[in-house]
Design a protein around this motif. Structure first.
Motif, PDB file in Angstrom:
ATOM      1  N   ILE A   1      -5.377  -7.260  10.447  1.00  0.00           N
ATOM      2  CA  ILE A   1      -6.250  -7.229   9.272  1.00  0.00           C
ATOM      3  C   ILE A   1      -6.194  -8.553   8.521  1.00  0.00           C
ATOM      4  O   ILE A   1      -7.219  -9.147   8.171  1.00  0.00           O
ATOM      5  CB  ILE A   1      -5.864  -6.067   8.338  1.00  0.00           C
ATOM      6  N   GLN A   2      -4.978  -9.039   8.272  1.00  0.00           N
ATOM      7  CA  GLN A   2      -4.805 -10.245   7.475  1.00  0.00           C
ATOM      8  C   GLN A   2      -5.396 -11.468   8.163  1.00  0.00           C
ATOM      9  O   GLN A   2      -6.064 -12.294   7.534  1.00  0.00           O
ATOM     10  CB  GLN A   2      -3.315 -10.478   7.200  1.00  0.00           C
ATOM     11  N   LEU A   3      -5.150 -11.607   9.462  1.00  0.00           N
ATOM     12  CA  LEU A   3      -5.631 -12.778  10.179  1.00  0.00           C
ATOM     13  C   LEU A   3      -7.154 -12.807  10.259  1.00  0.00           C
ATOM     14  O   LEU A   3      -7.782 -13.845  10.035  1.00  0.00           O
ATOM     15  CB  LEU A   3      -5.027 -12.806  11.591  1.00  0.00           C
ATOM     16  N   ILE A   4      -7.754 -11.670  10.556  1.00  0.00           N
ATOM     17  CA  ILE A   4      -9.214 -11.616  10.657  1.00  0.00           C
ATOM     18  C   ILE A   4      -9.849 -11.770   9.280  1.00  0.00           C
ATOM     19  O   ILE A   4     -10.943 -12.331   9.140  1.00  0.00           O
ATOM     20  CB  ILE A   4      -9.660 -10.309  11.335  1.00  0.00           C
ATOM     21  N   ALA A   5      -9.161 -11.281   8.250  1.00  0.00           N
ATOM     22  CA  ALA A   5      -9.704 -11.363   6.893  1.00  0.00           C
ATOM     23  C   ALA A   5      -9.876 -12.806   6.423  1.00  0.00           C
ATOM     24  O   ALA A   5     -10.710 -13.074   5.559  1.00  0.00           O
ATOM     25  CB  ALA A   5      -8.800 -10.607   5.918  1.00  0.00           C
ATOM     26  N   ILE A   6      -9.098 -13.729   6.970  1.00  0.00           N
ATOM     27  CA  ILE A   6      -9.247 -15.146   6.601  1.00  0.00           C
ATOM     28  C   ILE A   6     -10.661 -15.610   6.928  1.00  0.00           C
ATOM     29  O   ILE A   6     -11.377 -16.172   6.093  1.00  0.00           O
ATOM     30  CB  ILE A   6      -8.217 -16.009   7.345  1.00  0.00           C
ATOM     31  N   GLY A   7     -11.088 -15.366   8.160  1.00  0.00           N
ATOM     32  CA  GLY A   7     -12.452 -15.727   8.547  1.00  0.00           C
ATOM     33  C   GLY A   7     -13.486 -14.873   7.866  1.00  0.00           C
ATOM     34  O   GLY A   7     -14.583 -15.348   7.536  1.00  0.00           O
ATOM     35  N   GLY A   8     -13.144 -13.590   7.624  1.00  0.00           N
ATOM     36  CA  GLY A   8     -14.081 -12.687   6.968  1.00  0.00           C
ATOM     37  C   GLY A   8     -14.463 -13.139   5.574  1.00  0.00           C
ATOM     38  O   GLY A   8     -15.625 -13.029   5.160  1.00  0.00           O
ATOM     39  N   ALA A   9     -13.486 -13.683   4.831  1.00  0.00           N
ATOM     40  CA  ALA A   9     -13.762 -14.154   3.470  1.00  0.00           C
ATOM     41  C   ALA A   9     -14.742 -15.322   3.487  1.00  0.00           C
ATOM     42  O   ALA A   9     -15.685 -15.385   2.689  1.00  0.00           O
ATOM     43  CB  ALA A   9     -12.457 -14.556   2.781  1.00  0.00           C
ATOM     44  N   TYR A  10     -14.541 -16.264   4.422  1.00  0.00           N
ATOM     45  CA  TYR A  10     -15.440 -17.416   4.510  1.00  0.00           C
ATOM     46  C   TYR A  10     -16.809 -17.019   5.065  1.00  0.00           C
ATOM     47  O   TYR A  10     -17.839 -17.560   4.654  1.00  0.00           O
ATOM     48  CB  TYR A  10     -14.814 -18.508   5.386  1.00  0.00           C
ATOM     49  N   LEU A  11     -16.826 -16.072   6.005  1.00  0.00           N
ATOM     50  CA  LEU A  11     -18.098 -15.603   6.551  1.00  0.00           C
ATOM     51  C   LEU A  11     -18.947 -14.963   5.461  1.00  0.00           C
ATOM     52  O   LEU A  11     -20.161 -15.219   5.364  1.00  0.00           O
ATOM     53  CB  LEU A  11     -17.845 -14.596   7.678  1.00  0.00           C
TER      54      LEU A  11
ATOM     55  N   GLY B   1     -10.527  -5.958   8.622  1.00  0.00           N
ATOM     56  CA  GLY B   1     -10.243  -7.353   8.281  1.00  0.00           C
ATOM     57  C   GLY B   1     -11.497  -8.158   8.031  1.00  0.00           C
ATOM     58  O   GLY B   1     -11.527  -9.013   7.134  1.00  0.00           O
ATOM     59  N   VAL B   2     -12.554  -7.898   8.795  1.00  0.00           N
ATOM     60  CA  VAL B   2     -13.807  -8.637   8.634  1.00  0.00           C
ATOM     61  C   VAL B   2     -14.380  -8.461   7.231  1.00  0.00           C
ATOM     62  O   VAL B   2     -14.894  -9.408   6.629  1.00  0.00           O
ATOM     63  CB  VAL B   2     -14.836  -8.190   9.696  1.00  0.00           C
ATOM     64  N   VAL B   3     -14.295  -7.245   6.703  1.00  0.00           N
ATOM     65  CA  VAL B   3     -14.978  -6.951   5.430  1.00  0.00           C
ATOM     66  C   VAL B   3     -14.038  -6.875   4.231  1.00  0.00           C
ATOM     67  O   VAL B   3     -14.504  -6.895   3.090  1.00  0.00           O
ATOM     68  CB  VAL B   3     -15.768  -5.625   5.532  1.00  0.00           C
ATOM     69  N   MET B   4     -12.724  -6.795   4.468  1.00  0.00           N
ATOM     70  CA  MET B   4     -11.810  -6.607   3.338  1.00  0.00           C
ATOM     71  C   MET B   4     -11.752  -7.834   2.438  1.00  0.00           C
ATOM     72  O   MET B   4     -11.984  -7.756   1.232  1.00  0.00           O
ATOM     73  CB  MET B   4     -10.406  -6.279   3.845  1.00  0.00           C
TER      74      MET B   4
ATOM     75  N   GLN C   1     -13.675  -8.481  -1.548  1.00  0.00           N
ATOM     76  CA  GLN C   1     -12.862  -8.793  -2.725  1.00  0.00           C
ATOM     77  C   GLN C   1     -13.239 -10.150  -3.308  1.00  0.00           C
ATOM     78  O   GLN C   1     -13.436 -10.279  -4.530  1.00  0.00           O
ATOM     79  CB  GLN C   1     -11.379  -8.768  -2.360  1.00  0.00           C
ATOM     80  N   ALA C   2     -13.325 -11.156  -2.452  1.00  0.00           N
ATOM     81  CA  ALA C   2     -13.636 -12.501  -2.938  1.00  0.00           C
ATOM     82  C   ALA C   2     -15.032 -12.567  -3.533  1.00  0.00           C
ATOM     83  O   ALA C   2     -15.239 -13.144  -4.611  1.00  0.00           O
ATOM     84  CB  ALA C   2     -13.500 -13.505  -1.786  1.00  0.00           C
ATOM     85  N   LEU C   3     -16.010 -11.966  -2.852  1.00  0.00           N
ATOM     86  CA  LEU C   3     -17.385 -12.037  -3.332  1.00  0.00           C
ATOM     87  C   LEU C   3     -17.584 -11.201  -4.587  1.00  0.00           C
ATOM     88  O   LEU C   3     -18.376 -11.570  -5.466  1.00  0.00           O
ATOM     89  CB  LEU C   3     -18.347 -11.580  -2.231  1.00  0.00           C
ATOM     90  N   SER C   4     -16.888 -10.099  -4.694  1.00  0.00           N
ATOM     91  CA  SER C   4     -16.987  -9.281  -5.911  1.00  0.00           C
ATOM     92  C   SER C   4     -16.496 -10.055  -7.117  1.00  0.00           C
ATOM     93  O   SER C   4     -17.114 -10.031  -8.188  1.00  0.00           O
ATOM     94  CB  SER C   4     -16.168  -7.990  -5.747  1.00  0.00           C
TER      95      SER C   4
ATOM     96  N   LYS D   1     -11.521 -19.146  -0.760  1.00  0.00           N
ATOM     97  CA  LYS D   1     -10.366 -19.962  -0.377  1.00  0.00           C
ATOM     98  C   LYS D   1      -9.079 -19.354  -0.891  1.00  0.00           C
ATOM     99  O   LYS D   1      -8.051 -19.355  -0.194  1.00  0.00           O
ATOM    100  CB  LYS D   1     -10.526 -21.385  -0.924  1.00  0.00           C
ATOM    101  N   GLY D   2      -9.123 -18.818  -2.117  1.00  0.00           N
ATOM    102  CA  GLY D   2      -7.935 -18.175  -2.673  1.00  0.00           C
ATOM    103  C   GLY D   2      -7.471 -17.007  -1.820  1.00  0.00           C
ATOM    104  O   GLY D   2      -6.297 -16.907  -1.450  1.00  0.00           O
ATOM    105  N   PHE D   3      -8.408 -16.119  -1.475  1.00  0.00           N
ATOM    106  CA  PHE D   3      -8.037 -14.973  -0.650  1.00  0.00           C
ATOM    107  C   PHE D   3      -7.552 -15.424   0.721  1.00  0.00           C
ATOM    108  O   PHE D   3      -6.602 -14.863   1.276  1.00  0.00           O
ATOM    109  CB  PHE D   3      -9.222 -14.013  -0.514  1.00  0.00           C
ATOM    110  N   SER D   4      -8.186 -16.437   1.289  1.00  0.00           N
ATOM    111  CA  SER D   4      -7.774 -16.921   2.607  1.00  0.00           C
ATOM    112  C   SER D   4      -6.363 -17.511   2.563  1.00  0.00           C
ATOM    113  O   SER D   4      -5.549 -17.262   3.459  1.00  0.00           O
ATOM    114  CB  SER D   4      -8.764 -17.977   3.118  1.00  0.00           C
ATOM    115  N   LEU D   5      -6.063 -18.291   1.526  1.00  0.00           N
ATOM    116  CA  LEU D   5      -4.713 -18.813   1.373  1.00  0.00           C
ATOM    117  C   LEU D   5      -3.703 -17.677   1.249  1.00  0.00           C
ATOM    118  O   LEU D   5      -2.595 -17.735   1.793  1.00  0.00           O
ATOM    119  CB  LEU D   5      -4.626 -19.722   0.137  1.00  0.00           C
ATOM    120  N   GLY D   6      -4.105 -16.640   0.534  1.00  0.00           N
ATOM    121  CA  GLY D   6      -3.234 -15.480   0.382  1.00  0.00           C
ATOM    122  C   GLY D   6      -2.945 -14.818   1.719  1.00  0.00           C
ATOM    123  O   GLY D   6      -1.806 -14.440   2.015  1.00  0.00           O
TER     124      GLY D   6
END
Length: 447
Positions: free
Chosen positions: A308-318, A363-366, A370-373, A159-164
């Protein structure tokens, strides 16, 4: 301490912690990745120079900013454990987080005065912007096990990364509108320059001011709700060097926690490649892709970063969802596999469309990696109130990786004459990371 225990796991505290990503991520996007790299190149081109005289010699613009970046990360790697030691003994890491937050925000505003005539001052602002961002981010990371229970950490980290991503994309969209659409409007009024600077350059400078204000303003919600931190009991002498002693103590504790030690080795390796890619992606696209016109190059680079940023929002939750199904380590292995494939794909990029496709896949994996690490490391920590030292160790490892990764990337590019060869080199880091991750779950310890 009582406040921390009472609030741990509460929705208000979790949201306040995650909201700091909304506040500070505008720096990493607007300054590090998008507007500043374009501004920096445009400033030199507008002046008709490629080199500046500094410290008794001439330095080209690309190596110059690279040297300052590397030096900043060396400084960050040194100061982070110093801050950790003092914060532990004073029991007030929130105070230090505020200091470095405001240092970074003020430095962003200072970039407004970046010019070739004030090159030392401008580079100093760039330097301390990096320092403020990374040190305050490290302190915020160290709060994660204090404010969230293990079962909450994957989701709140994501959620933190997605808000970012959402916040930074919002501000970048505003800045992009200023540069591409407001600039022509101002020119139509008969104003070609402001303060002897082209309108587009001035719009970029206004963007730097907006980043500083955004960062300082929105961080207030986080500071209002985060606890001060734990106060370490014991002797109070040599507190300045205590952070390094704590890193040494953490290193010894790793010997007793083989799973954590193996995970850190894997993280150090693949994070080296991830952070390097994030720092050089814009420069790679500018140099290696045939954009056709300078205007389309500017638009295309910013558009790819937005993708990258827009897709990364969903990528973090996925990634957080997959971690629940597969487990953290297995998910990280698959994410590293995708990164390795992307590095090979980057070697063959030629057209803007190729670059846009790569941006979408990144974006999918960025955000996910980071969040999962971050949350995986938090889960592997032993029972302790000394979270600052453990996350200081985590961040120092990450920064040393950045120093090595960016240096090796530049050296290979220089020796081979192409940035493409460096992408294959980075792919090897992901393959090694996969191998090291495969060893983590072989240790018979519960997560």
């Amino acid at each position: 301490m009582t406040q921390t225990l009472a609030l741990k796991g509460s929705k208000k505290l979790l949201n306040a912690w995650a909201f700091y990503d909304w506040a500070n991520s505008v720096y990493s996007l607007v300054i590090s990745s998008a507007i500043f790299p374009i501004f920096y190149g445009a400033l030199f081109r507008a002046s008709g120079v490629e080199k500046v005289t500094m410290f008794g010699g001439e330095i080209a613009r690309a190596p110059l900013i690279s040297y300052v970046t590397s030096l900043a990360f060396v400084f960050i790697a040194i100061i982070t454990p110093l801050v950790s030691g003092v914060a532990d003994y004073l029991g007030n890491k929130r105070m230090f987080m505020k200091f470095f937050c405001y240092l970074g925000a003020i430095s962003c505003i200072g970039l407004y005065w970046f010019s070739l005539e004030n090159i030392y001052f401008g580079l100093l602002c760039y330097f301390f912007g990096l320092v403020g961002f990374w040190v305050s981010f490290a302190i915020n990371n160290s709060y994660l096990p204090d404010i969230a229970y293990p079962e909450q950490q994957d989701n709140i980290s994501a959620k933190g990364f997605s808000l970012g991503y959402i916040g930074s994309v919002l501000l970048l969209g505003i800045n992009l509108g200023m540069i591409l659409y407001l600039s022509p409007v101002v020119k139509s009024w008969g104003m070609e320059e402001i303060n002897d600077q082209p309108i587009e350059i001035m719009m970029m400078k206004y963007s730097f001011i907006m980043v500083g204000i955004w960062w300082a303003l929105f961080s207030q919600y986080t500071f209002k709700h985060l606890p001060k931190g734990y106060k370490r009991q014991g002797e109070r002498h040599h507190i300045i060097l205590n952070g390094f002693r704590e890193l040494k103590l953490v290193w010894h504790q790793l010997g007793e926690n083989r799973k954590l030690k193996r995970y850190l080795g894997a993280f150090f390796t693949y994070s080296m490649a991830v952070q390097t890619i994030m720092l050089i992606a814009t420069y790679f696209g500018e140099e290696e892709i045939d954009w056709g016109t300078p205007e389309f190059r500017q638009f295309g680079l910013i558009a790819s970063i937005l993708i990258i940023q827009l897709i990364a929002i969903g990528g973090a939750y996925l990634t957080a969802y997959l971690s629940k199904k597969l487990g953290n380590i297995k998910t990280l292995i698959w994410v590293n596999v995708i990164w390795a494939i992307l590095c090979v794909y980057a070697y063959f990029l030629q057209t803007p469309m190729d670059f846009f496709i790569a941006a979408g896949l990144v974006g999918v994996v960025m955000g996910g990696i980071q969040a999962l690490s971050r949350s995986t490391y938090s889960k592997f920590l032993p029972e302790t109130t000394d979270t600052t030292s453990f996350f200081s160790f985590y961040d120092v490892a990450e920064k040393i990786g950045i120093i090595i990764g960016t240096f090796m990337y530049g050296m290979i590019s220089q020796l081979t004459g192409s940035m493409r060869n460096s992408t294959i080199f980075l792919g090897l880091f992901f393959l090694i990371g996969i191998f090291l991750l495969l060893r983590v779950n072989k240790v018979k310890e519960s997560m």
